[in-house]
Design a protein around this motif. Structure first.
Motif, short mmCIF file in Angstrom:
data_model
loop_
_atom_site.label_atom_id
_atom_site.label_comp_id
_atom_site.label_asym_id
_atom_site.label_seq_id
_atom_site.Cartn_x
_atom_site.Cartn_y
_atom_site.Cartn_z
N GLU A 209 0.70 -0.62 -0.10
CA GLU A 209 0.28 0.18 0.20
C GLU A 209 0.51 0.95 -0.05
O GLU A 209 1.45 1.74 0.83
CB GLU A 209 -1.14 -0.30 1.42
N TYR A 211 1.12 5.75 -1.51
CA TYR A 211 -0.10 6.83 -2.05
C TYR A 211 1.53 7.90 -2.63
O TYR A 211 2.09 8.51 -1.23
CB TYR A 211 -0.90 7.12 -0.43
N ARG A 250 4.14 5.18 2.46
CA ARG A 250 3.65 3.50 2.81
C ARG A 250 2.71 3.31 4.16
O ARG A 250 3.22 3.98 5.30
CB ARG A 250 4.95 2.69 2.82
N SER A 251 2.23 2.70 4.01
CA SER A 251 0.99 2.07 5.32
C SER A 251 2.49 1.56 5.82
O SER A 251 2.62 0.50 5.48
CB SER A 251 -0.31 1.55 5.14
N LEU A 355 -4.75 10.44 5.25
CA LEU A 355 -4.17 9.64 5.82
C LEU A 355 -5.13 9.21 6.82
O LEU A 355 -6.07 9.92 6.92
CB LEU A 355 -2.41 10.58 6.65
N CYS A 380 -3.78 6.09 3.07
CA CYS A 380 -1.95 5.42 3.96
C CYS A 380 -2.71 5.63 5.04
O CYS A 380 -3.41 5.99 5.78
CB CYS A 380 -1.25 7.23 3.49
N LYS A 381 -2.48 4.27 5.72
CA LYS A 381 -2.35 3.99 7.09
C LYS A 381 -1.24 4.47 7.62
O LYS A 381 -0.37 3.40 7.47
CB LYS A 381 -3.38 2.95 7.02
N LEU A 382 -1.52 4.91 8.94
CA LEU A 382 0.20 5.23 10.21
C LEU A 382 -0.51 4.00 10.90
O LEU A 382 -1.47 5.03 11.58
CB LEU A 382 0.22 6.24 9.89
N ILE A 402 -3.18 -3.64 8.37
CA ILE A 402 -2.43 -1.44 8.78
C ILE A 402 -1.15 -1.58 7.32
O ILE A 402 -1.60 -1.77 6.30
CB ILE A 402 -1.75 -1.57 9.77
#
Length: 715
Positions: A209, A211, A250-251, A355, A380-382, A402
């Motif tokens: 994943e 973005y 990057r996730s 995000l 995007c996932k953090l 994630i």
């Protein structure tokens, strides 16, 4: 294993079973650590020799940060004291060969699996589970896989951890001009994205994943930057470089100790992407704290931040960019909502978020909280956490929910650099009194047994003695208790304020504010609601009288309440973590299990069998009459806090028996004053629930009234 000629100067031992041992006293430790933590999972990190394990997930994560199979092998060969076994080289090539070939892309709130290889996508579409997740074909289409030509952006110089080791290599990533590229993709229905991600991991094609936020013209930009006065620490910069090293976001997961500045990492990520950001927290107090972090570190305006909790429902727009902060519970609540809440939830679902920041991400694998990933769509996932550990073995689910772990800091390295406090960990053994121990042995109720060893008079006296000792030194003390009956009893007898589940958000903030900024309240009692996301930088002492069985995560989270850097230093330590344990009870076993995570981080627990001079102190419960009276109260307790006892299913090593209760249809539909957390609203007048805080606020009110009273006129 064959030693290399210059083995004495090299820091690594690479073993055939995938174990890697790192010598911290080596001159090459710093650069070796950044590389090893990028490719392997930490097992145990004491002061001198640290242990790591190569796993498929850790190698997937390494590739996601820009490393290649040959780069990893070459760096290991340059750092290892022994020749890298051929079987390890084969494992590295096998695990990294397929990663990155398929990407998960969010485009106009639709999810697509994208790849340059049509054969790979045909292989995935041929799987039954993935085929069932495909979006319906458009009219006139005969294939689920479509092709298109896109502009490939210019590559950025890699900032991966092997760069410092492989200086000047010809195969390093050089900048190259963008060009046209043919890509293939198929669409997935949003509710089945999680299942597809999990299945792709099983098929050894884990989805990458990323973005490309710089080239995203469809999502509105957010006007936000870091303030010029904001300073990023070196380890925070390293973690962010792993997230943004190729110019895309990057996730994945970033693991930093409590007090090491996870909030600033999240704020910096939002300032870098500059798109709408949704931030999820564990409780409403944390929502307010995150809002203050954004205001402190960034240039964001107040009208660009909205909060969504059971008490605050600030407006937000779907069309304009902004930051929304809410809790996991608010998003996952499945009951009937009022009109305003339902409208906000619809906006959250309709908006395409740049995000998604998940604070305390270790809670996400829980069955309830993982629903948030299907409720909202984000590019995007953090995930941020200090403790990447759970007792239910679901922590590995984060790799497909994630993304891979991008960076993990070493706790002891941050201690030695002064970024977090140096904590003395002490386990105090408290012998059970004869009457309490006899009742413990004869009781058949596990909850009553727990209450007996928590309310042990010797433990109570140890708690009182340590509180008085540290208060006289000017320290700030937090006393943790999972058992609510014990929490209330300790706090009332010692005349200290307490916070637990039913305490209103207004009173929580008032107690915490008084604890932070006044000298009148030096100690507070908190239940498990204080385990996560409570920011108390002034606290430097934790006393734990009751815990959640063998939860390693809870032990580390509670230690984290006092990890903020401290200026005061005595005997090499500037913070103290006490665990009071009743000897010869189940609590001894749970205590040993709970400490394992901190021991693996390099911490050592000192065992104290007797507190010096405690017998000479003026303490409560010294007479047999007082102890017998307390025992009678314990044996007569009705466990009125049973709902609190059963509520949190995370990290439970042993589940208590299920409880059946009768509810009316009106109650289940949201009547009888119930709110999202399924807690009845108090019908009592608003105000502090415990006597200490009532006295504190009455004193403040009297002082204010005195100021308002005009002086007597002289006649």
């Amino acid at each position: 294993m064959e030693l290399m000629p210059n083995s004495s100067t090299l820091p690594l031992w690479v073993c055939p079973n995938g174990r890697i041992y790192l010598e911290t006293f080596s001159s090459k430790y710093r650069q070796a650590y950044d590389f090893v933590i990028a490719i392997a999972e930490p097992v145990c990190r004491p002061r001198h020799v640290q242990e790591y394990q190569l796993t498929p997930h850790s190698l997937y994560g390494a590739v996601s940060t820009g490393l290649t199979s040959e780069t990893i092998i070459k760096a290991l060969q340059m750092l290892s004291k022994v020749r890298v076994p051929i079987e390890i080289q084969n494992i590295i090539r096998t695990c990294t060969s397929s990663y990155g070939k398929v990407k998960l892309i969010l485009r106009k709130n639709k999810y697509f699996c994208e790849s340059k290889s049509r054969d790979v996508l045909n292989r995935l579409v041929g799987d039954g589970l993935i085929r069932d997740a495909l979006a319906p074909l458009n009219e006139g289409c005969t294939s689920y896989i479509s092709s298109s030509t896109i502009d490939t952006e210019k590559k950025f110089s890699s900032m991966n951890p092997a760069a410092a080791i492989l200086q000047g290599d010809d195969d390093s990533d050089d900048e190259e001009q963008g060009h046209k590229s043919l890509v293939h993709s198929f669409e997935i229905t949003p509710p089945k994205v999680e299942g597809v991600k999990k299945r792709c991991v099983e098929l050894e094609y884990p989805l990458l994943e990323e973005y490309d936020f710089r080239n995203d013209t469809n999502t509105p930009d957010l006007k936000i930057d870091l303030k010029p006065t904001t300073i990023i620490r070196p380890y925070q910069e390293k973690s962010l470089s792993q997230m943004f090293s190729n110019g895309r976001a990057r996730s994945g997961l970033i693991v930093l100790p409590c007090g090491a500045g996870k909030s600033l990492v999240g704020v910096t990520a939002a300032c870098t992407i500059k798109k709408s950001t949704l931030l999820l927290c564990t409780n409403s107090v944390s929502v307010d704290q995150w809002r203050e972090q954004f205001r402190m570190w960034s240039t964001i305006q107040d009208n660009q931040i909205s909060r969504f909790t059971s008490e605050l429902k600030e407006g937000m727009s779907v069309d304009t960019a902004g930051v929304t902060i809410t809790t996991y519970t608010m998003l996952t609540f499945s009951g009937k909502r009022n009109h305003k809440s339902a409208d906000i939830i619809k906006k959250l679902q309709d908006k395409e978020w740049g995000l998604l920041v998940l604070d305390e991400v270790h809670v996400v694998p829980a069955v309830v909280f993982r629903k948030v990933l299907s409720v909202v769509a984000s590019h995007c996932k953090l995930g941020l956490t200090a403790t990447l550990v759970r007792e239910d073995k679901r922590i590995g689910d984060l790799n497909f929910l994630i993304g891979p772990k991008l960076y993990e800091a070493n706790w002891l390295d941050l201690v030695s650099a002064g970024y977090i406090a140096n904590v003395q960990c002490v386990e105090v053994w408290c012998q059970m009194t004869e009457a309490f121990y006899k009742a413990y042995l004869t009781s058949t109720d596990p909850r009553q047994q727990q209450l007996l060893y928590v309310m042990n008079p010797n433990k109570f006296q140890a708690c009182q003695y340590l509180m008085q000792f540290h208060e006289n030194r000017g320290d700030k003390v937090i006393v943790f208790s999972d058992n609510i009956d014990a929490l209330k009893h300790y706090a009332k007898m010692l005349q200290r304020p307490f916070i637990y589940g039913p305490t209103s958000n207004q009173e929580r903030l008032a107690v915490l504010e008084a604890f932070k900024n006044t000298s009148k309240i030096k100690s507070i009692f908190i239940s498990r609601v204080g385990d996560n996301s409570i920011d108390l930088p002034e606290a430097n002492v934790v006393i734990q009288i009751s815990s959640h069985f063998g939860s390693r995560r809870q032990e580390a989270q509670r230690l984290g309440r006092i990890l903020r850097p401290k200026s005061r230093m005595e005997g090499g330590f500037n913070a103290f973590f006490y665990t009071l344990v009743s000897t010869d009870t189940h609590e001894m076993y749970f205590s040993t299990r709970r400490q394992q995570f901190l021991v693996d981080q390099g911490y050592a627990f000192k065992v104290v069998r007797e507190l010096q001079d405690m017998d000479q102190a003026n303490l409560l419960l010294k007479t047999p009459k007082d102890q017998d009276s307390l025992l009678a109260q314990v044996l007569g307790a009705q466990n009125e806090d049973e709902e609190e006892f059963l509520r949190d299913k995370d990290d439970i090593t042993r589940h208590p028996a299920a409880k059946r209760s009768t509810r009316s249809a009106r109650s289940l539909a949201g009547g009888e004053g119930r709110v999202y957390a399924e807690v009845k609203k108090s019908k009592k007048a608003k105000g502090p629930t415990n006597a200490v805080m009532r006295q504190y606020f009455n004193t403040k009110k009297a002082a204010r009234d005195l100021k308002k009273t005009p002086p007597p006129s002289s006649s």
